[in-house]
Design a protein around this motif. Structure first.
Motif, PDB file in Angstrom:
ATOM      1  N   ASN A 327      23.210  23.666  39.795  1.00  0.00           N
ATOM      2  CA  ASN A 327      24.260  24.365  40.556  1.00  0.00           C
ATOM      3  C   ASN A 327      24.644  25.678  39.897  1.00  0.00           C
ATOM      4  N   VAL A 328      24.803  25.647  38.592  1.00  0.00           N
ATOM      5  CA  VAL A 328      25.164  26.869  37.883  1.00  0.00           C
ATOM      6  C   VAL A 328      24.103  27.932  38.102  1.00  0.00           C
ATOM      7  N   LYS A 329      22.867  27.523  38.092  1.00  0.00           N
ATOM      8  CA  LYS A 329      21.770  28.471  38.311  1.00  0.00           C
ATOM      9  C   LYS A 329      21.891  29.095  39.705  1.00  0.00           C
ATOM     10  N   GLN A 330      22.123  28.242  40.724  1.00  0.00           N
ATOM     11  CA  GLN A 330      22.236  28.754  42.087  1.00  0.00           C
ATOM     12  C   GLN A 330      23.459  29.656  42.240  1.00  0.00           C
ATOM     13  N   ILE A 331      24.592  29.250  41.640  1.00  0.00           N
ATOM     14  CA  ILE A 331      25.805  30.081  41.711  1.00  0.00           C
ATOM     15  C   ILE A 331      25.548  31.441  41.084  1.00  0.00           C
ATOM     16  N   PHE A 332      24.869  31.450  39.955  1.00  0.00           N
ATOM     17  CA  PHE A 332      24.607  32.705  39.261  1.00  0.00           C
ATOM     18  C   PHE A 332      23.713  33.622  40.105  1.00  0.00           C
ATOM     19  N   LEU A 333      22.653  33.040  40.702  1.00  0.00           N
ATOM     20  CA  LEU A 333      21.730  33.862  41.485  1.00  0.00           C
ATOM     21  C   LEU A 333      22.375  34.395  42.764  1.00  0.00           C
ATOM     22  N   GLN A 334      23.191  33.581  43.377  1.00  0.00           N
ATOM     23  CA  GLN A 334      23.764  33.975  44.663  1.00  0.00           C
ATOM     24  C   GLN A 334      24.878  35.010  44.524  1.00  0.00           C
ATOM     25  N   ASN A 335      25.558  35.053  43.369  1.00  0.00           N
ATOM     26  CA  ASN A 335      26.723  35.926  43.210  1.00  0.00           C
ATOM     27  C   ASN A 335      26.493  37.087  42.246  1.00  0.00           C
ATOM     28  N   LEU A 336      25.230  37.385  41.972  1.00  0.00           N
ATOM     29  CA  LEU A 336      24.944  38.471  41.032  1.00  0.00           C
ATOM     30  C   LEU A 336      25.529  39.801  41.511  1.00  0.00           C
ATOM     31  N   SER A 355      29.888  35.443  34.102  1.00  0.00           N
ATOM     32  CA  SER A 355      28.562  35.021  33.658  1.00  0.00           C
ATOM     33  C   SER A 355      28.657  34.105  32.436  1.00  0.00           C
ATOM     34  N   ARG A 356      29.536  34.476  31.499  1.00  0.00           N
ATOM     35  CA  ARG A 356      29.659  33.657  30.292  1.00  0.00           C
ATOM     36  C   ARG A 356      30.297  32.302  30.580  1.00  0.00           C
ATOM     37  N   SER A 357      31.232  32.270  31.524  1.00  0.00           N
ATOM     38  CA  SER A 357      31.841  30.978  31.864  1.00  0.00           C
ATOM     39  C   SER A 357      30.803  30.028  32.443  1.00  0.00           C
ATOM     40  N   LEU A 358      29.882  30.556  33.271  1.00  0.00           N
ATOM     41  CA  LEU A 358      28.798  29.721  33.791  1.00  0.00           C
ATOM     42  C   LEU A 358      27.888  29.255  32.663  1.00  0.00           C
ATOM     43  N   PHE A 359      27.631  30.151  31.715  1.00  0.00           N
ATOM     44  CA  PHE A 359      26.779  29.791  30.591  1.00  0.00           C
ATOM     45  C   PHE A 359      27.403  28.651  29.772  1.00  0.00           C
ATOM     46  N   LYS A 393      18.671  33.109  29.643  1.00  0.00           N
ATOM     47  CA  LYS A 393      18.003  34.403  29.435  1.00  0.00           C
ATOM     48  C   LYS A 393      18.422  35.408  30.506  1.00  0.00           C
ATOM     49  N   LYS A 394      18.462  34.975  31.755  1.00  0.00           N
ATOM     50  CA  LYS A 394      18.866  35.878  32.836  1.00  0.00           C
ATOM     51  C   LYS A 394      20.318  36.309  32.676  1.00  0.00           C
ATOM     52  N   MET A 395      21.159  35.386  32.203  1.00  0.00           N
ATOM     53  CA  MET A 395      22.569  35.724  32.016  1.00  0.00           C
ATOM     54  C   MET A 395      22.740  36.783  30.934  1.00  0.00           C
ATOM     55  N   LYS A 396      21.940  36.665  29.855  1.00  0.00           N
ATOM     56  CA  LYS A 396      22.031  37.652  28.767  1.00  0.00           C
ATOM     57  C   LYS A 396      21.565  39.024  29.259  1.00  0.00           C
ATOM     58  N   GLU A 397      20.487  39.039  30.021  1.00  0.00           N
ATOM     59  CA  GLU A 397      20.001  40.305  30.582  1.00  0.00           C
ATOM     60  C   GLU A 397      21.047  40.915  31.520  1.00  0.00           C
ATOM     61  N   TYR A 398      21.714  40.075  32.296  1.00  0.00           N
ATOM     62  CA  TYR A 398      22.740  40.539  33.227  1.00  0.00           C
ATOM     63  C   TYR A 398      23.901  41.190  32.473  1.00  0.00           C
ATOM     64  N   GLU A 399      24.358  40.537  31.391  1.00  0.00           N
ATOM     65  CA  GLU A 399      25.476  41.085  30.604  1.00  0.00           C
ATOM     66  C   GLU A 399      25.104  42.436  29.996  1.00  0.00           C
ATOM     67  N   LYS A 401      22.889  44.616  30.935  1.00  0.00           N
ATOM     68  CA  LYS A 401      22.752  45.647  31.961  1.00  0.00           C
ATOM     69  C   LYS A 401      24.130  46.136  32.417  1.00  0.00           C
ATOM     70  N   LYS A 402      25.023  45.209  32.649  1.00  0.00           N
ATOM     71  CA  LYS A 402      26.374  45.566  33.077  1.00  0.00           C
ATOM     72  C   LYS A 402      27.059  46.438  32.030  1.00  0.00           C
ATOM     73  N   TYR A 403      26.967  46.039  30.770  1.00  0.00           N
ATOM     74  CA  TYR A 403      27.643  46.773  29.697  1.00  0.00           C
ATOM     75  C   TYR A 403      27.076  48.187  29.573  1.00  0.00           C
ATOM     76  N   ASN A 404      25.750  48.324  29.528  1.00  0.00           N
ATOM     77  CA  ASN A 404      25.135  49.644  29.341  1.00  0.00           C
ATOM     78  C   ASN A 404      25.496  50.600  30.480  1.00  0.00           C
TER      79      ASN A 404
END
Length: 874
Positions: A327-336, A355-359, A393-399, A401-404
């Motif tokens: 579920n966490v995976k689906q929530i993360f993908l759907q709400n990116l 993202s971190r709360s899901l992680f 891994k996807k969550m780390k890449e997402y963070e 990208k957002k920060y940069n």
């Protein structure tokens, strides 16, 4: 069971047979046989138990017992058996007492069985639906009525009104319900059905189990509330332990089906284009989702058994943990693209927080897997661990990208935002732009506020932030203080401007320009890095307060002027004379003279109020232009505003008074009286209708001419226009009369009043025309009529008829109403009635005189005849 009858002959009297020892001995032997058979039968029936665990088995048992005991009881009531008992009773046999005890026991058990059959038969239809109903909906509808039927049994039964009887029977009902659920909700086939059908089946099963408990407690509460029935105090564990546990298992199964359904929906949702473009990925996800239910289908224990509750709990925990990662995976993908943010979180830092709360959610799941020995080393554990690593891994890449993106964007835009001026100007959309439509706005960009918040949250998240962003964030309190100060200052200014009308804005144009000059540096020079922001706010606040003082003074003067104008507008120009005692009202002339007199007094007060207005305007002139001339160019528009206001008020004054006067004329309360009189052989009003109309029109004209007392001001001033000499003796005064009198509303009301008065007078004339039936009284020449009548030598009867007619006319007039109220006029008919009576009396006098003369002539003629006759006799 058949009772064996004695073989001896029992014909004869009971007394005689009881005296024969051989007969008594034979009958005692039969009685002993009967006693043993009945006792054995009763013992066998008492030992019988229902052949099944359901409630219908108990119903069947009591029906069979009742059949057996009924057949046996019928045999004991046979005449032969009764005669045997009578003989043994007469013979005082010792056997009859033992047999009687057994027979009484039989009757008692038979009555008990019969009562139980009757009571349980009332439940049989409900129990049949419970056991054999086609669907759970039948069971759901049956349980409430079944529980109410049980209450009735509890009240009327001789046996089932005790705990030791009712509790086991209700246990059987609970067993039937649980058996029905176990038989229907089969986990080996449940997940092979359609998701909708399975969810419906499990949901109805859960509802049925809960219905059993709820209906029980509802009826229990009704029993307690009644206060007349024995309370239900049954062992709840025996009744509800298993049903409650099975309801919780059904809820678990429903949740499992719901999760699986939602997962399938998410897999095939149109939004996940990346998934739908990969058929192999679709197959993998479908396999994974379907695999979630595999442990349920392969259970080696009964999930509905309370004894296996621990095993079922482990199965559910494993399912929830596996679903949680997926579920966490689906929530993360759907709400990116549009992550849900916590309250007050900025967009970028909030997305990273999300993202971190899901992680952390899936991380806790993995930690729990690690706590169970060999969990991660199993096939399912390895699968979950792989999903976890991919998502992390996807969550780390997402963070990152957002920060940069935020850091680069902040370093570019922040210097530009700080160079914005403190204020900006906006003009609201209006047909004509005025100073009131100009609004000053605090030019503190929402992006700047967002950067401050993002910077604070980024540091909490452990990210390095740009130095300038950190500096701005440290100055947040100062910026908030500046923005609040500017906003409060501008709110004060805009609120103050909102109290001004267009005339006042033109009047204060120079002062507003002066105030804008103070604002000028805020929207042209000062920015958010300037050092004089605080001083600018102080200067603006001081200037606004000074302007506010001037506005307050002008408004105070405006209020005084308005009060005087309102006094003028509320003046009553049609004050009516007070009512007198009785039916007497003022005459028309008296009424209109009173109205004009009172109007003259009112006009004097109004003019005093009006002439005081220019002095108040000079006060305003003194505060705005520092002059007291009444003709300052700065106040030209202001003078015009108030002069137009006075015109509107005067127009409203005249229209309202005319409307009120018209309403009074149309009302049912008469204002003055007129008389109906007989003048020169004609019935007329006094005063005549034309005179009343003339007085009314003059009254209306006088009302409108009130405005002649209000002299217009010279152009561009508040100074009254002096009289203008057109010719030697003709003087023209410029007043509001020429404008007000031509106003369509005023003219319309004047015409309407005149029409209404004319209609009323026409109505009164029509009413008076009814009196024309008495015209012969004054139209005919009495002399000619009497002379003609005398020539006809009328009889006494003729004279009597004529006299009766005129007397009747005089009486008829006295019976007529002498007052008629018609809207605003009271018509006095007494003078007319008196004139008619007098004319009728004149005719009576004339006829009486003729009758007298005629009678005198006849009398003299008769006397002469008598005298002649007497003389001839001598």
């Amino acid at each position: 069971i058949n009772l064996v009858m004695p073989t001896i002959n029992l014909d004869g009297e009971v007394t005689a047979l009881a005296a024969v020892p051989e007969v008594v001995k034979t009958l005692e032997s039969s009685a002993m046989t009967w006693q043993k058979s009945i006792s054995r039968t009763l013992e066998e029936q008492r030992k019988r138990v229902p052949q099944g665990n359901g409630p219908l088995a108990e119903v069947d048992l009591w029906r069979e017992i009742n059949d057996t005991l009924s057949a046996l009881t019928e045999q004991t009531n046979l005449p032969e058996v009764q005669k045997v008992l009578d003989i043994l009773q007469k013979a005082e046999s010792e056997r009859v007492g033992d047999l009687q005890i057994v027979l009484n026991d039989l009757r008692k058990h038979h009555v008990e069985a019969l009562d139980n059959v009757k009571c349980l038969s009332s439940l049989e239809r409900h129990l049949t639906n419970l056991t054999h109903g086609a669907e759970f909906s039948v069971v759901l509808n049956t349980i409430p009525s079944l529980m109410n039927a049980l209450r009735m049994v509890w009240i009327i039964s001789r046996c089932y009104n005790k705990d030791e009887w009712m509790l086991p029977f209700m246990e059987r009902i609970a067993w039937e319900i649980t058996t029905r659920v176990c038989r229907t909700v089969d986990l080996h086939t449940l997940f092979k059905e359609s998701r909708a059908a399975a969810k419906k089946k499990v949901g109805e099963a859960k509802s049925t189990l809960e219905q059993w408990r709820n209906c029980y407690f509802d009826v229990r509460a009704q029993i307690e509330a009644s206060g007349r029935e024995q309370h239900w105090e049954f062992d709840r564990k025996r009744l509800f332990e298993k049903t409650d546990y099975m309801a919780s298992v059904c809820q678990d199964l429903y949740d499992i089906l719901q999760v699986i359904t939602e997962e399938l929906n998410s897999v095939f949702s149109p939004e996940l284009t990346i998934v739908t473009a990969d058929p192999e990925r679709i197959d993998d996800l479908v396999r994974r989702v379907n695999g979630l239910a595999r442990p349920m289908e392969e259970l080696t224990f009964d999930p509905f058994s309370v004894r296996t509750a621990h095993d079922w709990k482990l199965i559910m925990e494993e399912f929830k943990e596996q679903v949680s990662v997926e579920n966490v995976k689906q929530i993360f993908l759907q709400n990116l693209k549009d992550p849900p943010l916590c309250k007050n979180h900025p967009p970028v830092a909030g997305a990273i927080y999300w993202s971190r709360s899901l992680f952390y959610r899936i991380k806790r799941t993995i930690i729990r897997f690690q706590e169970v020995k060999d969990m991660l080393s199993s096939e399912r554990g390895k699968e979950v661990k792989q999903i976890y690593l991919q998502v992390a891994k996807k969550m780390k890449e997402y963070e990152d990208k957002k920060y940069n993106q935020w850091r680069v964007g902040t370093e570019e835009i922040l210097p530009l935002l700080l160079k914005n001026t403190l204020l900006t100007i906006s003009v609201t959309k209006k047909p004509v732009a005025t100073k009131k439509s100009v609004r000053f706005v605090v030019n503190f960009s929402p992006l700047l506020r967002e950067i401050i918040i993002e910077t604070k949250y980024m540091e909490q998240l452990g990210f390095p932030v740009p130095e300038m962003a950190r500096y701005v964030a440290l100055q947040e309190d100062k910026y908030m203080r500046y923005t609040d100060g500017l906003k409060n200052m501008l709110d004060h200014y805009h609120k103050l401007m909102g109290t001004l009308n267009e005339a006042e804005i033109k009047l204060l144009d120079g002062h507003i320009q002066e105030l804008w000059g103070v604002f000028k540096s805020g929207h042209r020079r000062l920015n958010w890095t300037s050092l004089g922001v605080g001083d600018f706010i102080v200067q603006c606040t001081r200037a606004i307060r000074k302007f506010e003082t001037l506005v307050r003074q002008i408004h105070n003067n405006s209020e005084d002027i308005n009060n005087k104008i309102l006094f003028i507008e509320s003046t009553n120009l049609f004050k009516f004379p007070p009512s007198k005692n009785g039916d007497e009202l003022p005459k028309a002339k008296e009424f209109f003279e009173y109205v004009n007199s009172e109007r003259s007094k009112a006009v004097a007060h109004m003019v005093r109020k009006f002439t005081a207005i220019p002095q108040l305007l000079r006060k305003v002139e003194g505060r705005v232009a520092n002059t007291n001339s009444g003709k300052s160019p700065k106040l030209t528009g202001y003078y015009a505003y108030w002069e137009n206001r006075i015109y509107e008020v005067l127009t409203q004054l005249i229209v309202k008074n005319l409307q009120a006067f018209n309403a009074a004329l149309l009302g049912n309360a008469p204002l003055f009286q007129a008389e109906a009189i007989l003048s020169v052989s004609e019935i007329i009003l006094q005063p005549q209708g034309s005179e009343i109309e003339k007085m009314t029109v003059q009254c209306i004209q006088d009302c409108v001419e009130v405005t002649k007392h209000f002299v217009r001001w010279m152009h561009g001033t508040c100074i009254a226009c002096p009289p203008q000499h057109v010719e030697e003796d003709e003087v023209v005064i410029f007043s509001f009369y020429s404008d007000v009198s031509q106003n369509p509303l005023v003219m319309e009301q004047a015409v309407l009043i005149t029409q209404n008065v004319h209609k009323l007078l026409s109505s009164l004339n029509k009413y008076l025309s009814q009196w024309n039936r008495y015209q012969p009284l004054w139209k005919l020449d009495k002399g000619q009529v009497v002379e003609k009548l005398a020539a006809e030598k009328p009889t006494c009867v003729t004279f009597d008829n004529e006299l009766q007619f005129y007397v009747k006319v005089a009486q008829e007039v006295t019976q007529q109403p002498l007052i008629k109220d018609e809207q605003f006029i009271r018509l006095q008919l007494a003078p007319l009635a008196y004139a008619v009576q007098e004319n009728a009396r004149g005719w009576v006098a004339s006829l009486g005189k003729l009758l007298n003369e005629s009678a005198r002539e006849e009398l003299f003629s008769l006397q002469e005849e008598i005298e002649v006759g007497a003389f001839s006799c001598y």
